[in-house]
Motif scaffolding. Structure first.
Motif: not given
Lengths: 350, 350, 350
Positions: B41-51
């Motif tokens: 899975g992935e999670e959008a963290l804002g400003n194009g950053l993803k975990a």
């Protein structure tokens, strides 16, 4: 078997650590910190009654190693029923004693890894060395509903089944745990209790009976959270020698949160083991300071420094497992007097 | 823990094989070929950053066997962060060297099983016998973004943690890998690099340092795909004898696709090990011809014939693990001179 | 790898049991009963053709133990194709012989645990002691479509691959199974067949060839279901002694369902082993009475009493594994003459 009845959840948590122990060189490692994946669901049965289950497995994200808590259902796993009168469940899961960890525990590394407060708290996580912080199998529990912030849990474990002493007809080891929790607004206060009975039916080198009790309190004042714990442990008839051992332990926690930033400090102190099987200078102290940054509600990065100092006869080890081996409860292995770690980690909940 | 944040994926891949080795009878087997199940899975963290995270486990679909890559997280497993500046991740996963497998590798059996090009390529998959094609634990990596078709990866492994030489204070084995890939329209060209250092901290019978480099190119001309690879491997201070060994290897691949049908051929040749620890007539060649039929984008059936011929002192084995056992790097076990297999398989991606 | 292509399903099933065996004390345990989690899916390929897969793993909900059926893919796992002409699949799964269990089996505990009819049926679940009720690896099968209630299955296993006798060139053990089922309205009738060949290629202490056949019938009359089974087992050339052994077995089942309530009774009888390797008074009988309450279609609670009585030379054990150890087929270990259990359980399907 509807697909929507099962939720997949978990945590991926790794850290880079630079560790140091007196007398040895520094070591750099990549560590997994109780990463896990789980499956859970519940079913409404009518009249407020619900069935629920959870199957949780540890995953060694650093090297794919298996066994122990990293086997299927190696972590909190159970099936049960709940209603307005509380919930009952059965399976393989931690006791109410452990469930209070979060009130005053060393939160930086999510209560695991090098900064784990179980280094001193509960005397570690290995039953064979007298530790109280382990998941026990074949457990049943009752959790009360909450009345005005007050709740309680009662738990019983039939003990491991694989030991040679657990054959049909023997009187196996048993464990009992309970807690009472008051949580209301900024205040949390709780009592935790655990007793491990007839441990010598597993190994003569175990203690006969072990008892641990603690009281812990936490209070939120705006952005500041302060908490403390005091604990007393007793191990009886060690190695069938007739001798007992008693220890006091306590810790303090403070943290400050603003926006995504949290800074905090933890200090714990284990006093000497007293009694006929006691030992002078067997205490230790540890402290941790750290900084956590929340990338989101589910994802955080952190850095911390943790430091453990054993007294001359202390045998505690960073991470939670005392050096004293099973079968050697009356003796004391030599642990490194001083141990410390600098840690940089990331945890992602899913 | 929202349910939608986790994708369940995997592959079920089995084959029926009729195998033959010179000097022994024919054998018929049902084989699992790196079937796996994963959660990511992935999670959008804002400003194009993803975990992002991935937990992948091998499954022995043929017999339910466990351990190794068939444990939880036994295959590609990691957690990381990515942005427009590239991605970083940490966990248990293959190196950039291996990531180029698909450019010119033996694709029939999905780069696994009897027709596996790792039979000769990278000198197999067992570190103890000098192989370079293994997943290594405790790894961190950086992957660059792509600029005009050009990208690069850098990877570092702290080495296994369970070996006796990896205790706090020792200088453990380490591995470094990198690749540079150019992929633009019909052309793919890449350089792969891997070095395994201080292997004798794991076992004196290992080589001291190992180096492998290759260049590989692939080109699509309408329905035809042509590809090639040249590689050079070096193992230093074998068994602490001070002697070295160097090998050249190369292979060619051609395939033709029309609609759901693909036919192809692969030819690989390992030259003699040269140097002070070399050995005459230690080379081998293998070839595979096969036919794949795509039942859908996710599901295919295939049949293939693969054939390996060792020179007099060659010790390669179909499937990727040289016969030379750990601790016997200076010696040479006798492998069957000729080995061949007729395979009928099915692979279903989900 | 679309998320919707995979269904997560399983069962969480635990029971509290009070067990008694003649000559020993009573034992209270919490037991896991083949709890499992699985992942399955299918893909339409056009023209009525479908690909399908299943990966199923046991989970030890009581203690998180791993290995055997509790490893990844340790339970029914396969990949295959199906159409209007039937289905073919390959993997690690039970034979058609076992698939008929539900017609007349001891349903209370969902065909597992202390009340498991495999205590006597099929001579238990351990191949080494001549049992026929085990999951076998490396299997392929064909299942016919249903014509007017009639269907058939054919199954073949290449046998275990890890045994020392299964090296390239040897003639390994093989198993063949088939069934024919007629199910129409209230009536079910079936024949089950299993043969285990060349077992001595695994261990000289195994029998050479084993054969088991049974006929079973079930009939629903309003709220009442009645069923029966007769079976004949033969083990040849035991321990390479040239001696054979033959056994008859039969059981009866009756249950009555009204609303969420089901009450039932089961009675099974194993006759003496006859033939040159027979033994007088080696039979046994068991019975179970119980009550199941359906909290929903997916969730039930139940209680039962089960009772086993061996004749003087009988060696059966509640739960399905005869005491006779591998390598001791010609001898007879002493099982407790009388065994009984009172069970309270809960099973939740998801």
């Amino acid at each position: 078997a509807q697909e929507t009845s099962v939720t997949v959840y978990g945590r991926a948590h790794v850290s880079f650590e630079s560790l140091k122990a007196s007398g040895t060189k520094t070591k750099q490692v990549l560590n997994n910190n109780t990463s896990r994946i789980g499956f859970r669901g519940e079913e409404a049965l009518g009249n407020g009654l619900k069935a629920f289950f959870q199957i949780e497995s540890g995953v060694k994200l650093d090297d794919g190693g298996s066994g122990g808590s990293n086997a299927l259902a190696g972590r909190e796993s159970f099936v049960g029923l709940k209603s307005n009168f509380g919930s009952i469940k059965a399976g393989n899961f931690y006791h109410p004693y452990d469930d209070l960890h979060s009130i005053s525990g060393n939160y930086f590394q999510l209560f695991t890894g090098t900064s784990n407060d179980a280094t001193l708290w509960a005397n570690g996580s290995t039953a064979a060395t007298g530790g109280f912080d382990q998941r026990l199998p074949n457990a049943v529990s009752y959790e009360s509903p909450t009345f005005g912030g007050l709740s309680a849990k009662l738990w019983y474990s039939f003990g491991p089944t694989s030991g040679s002493q657990e054959q049909l007809g023997s009187n196996g080891a048993r464990a009992i745990s309970a807690n009472v929790l008051y949580a209301n607004g900024p205040l949390k206060a709780a009592w935790g209790h655990l007793q491990q009975r007839r441990m010598q039916t597993h190994s003569a080198s175990f203690y006969e009976d072990g008892f641990s009790n603690f009281i812990t309190v936490g209070y939120q004042i705006g952005p500041v959270y302060l908490a403390a714990l005091v604990e007393r442990d007793k191990l009886k008839n060690i190695n069938q020698s007739g001798n007992d051992r008693t220890r006091n332990y306590g810790h303090l926690l403070a943290k400050y949160t603003t926006g995504a930033h949290t800074v905090g400090a933890f200090y714990g102190k284990a006093y000497d083991w007293k009694g006929s099987a006691g030992r002078d200078d067997s205490g230790a102290r540890m402290y941790t300071v750290g900084y956590n940054y929340a990338l989101s509600k589910r994802t955080q990065v952190y850095t911390l420094y943790t430091n453990l100092k054993n007294q001359d006869a202390g045998a505690y080890v960073l991470g939670g497992s005392p050096v004293r081996a099973a079968g050697a409860l009356a003796d004391w292995a030599t642990a490194s007097e001083k141990q410390s770690g600098i840690v940089l980690g990331m945890a992602h909940n899913f």
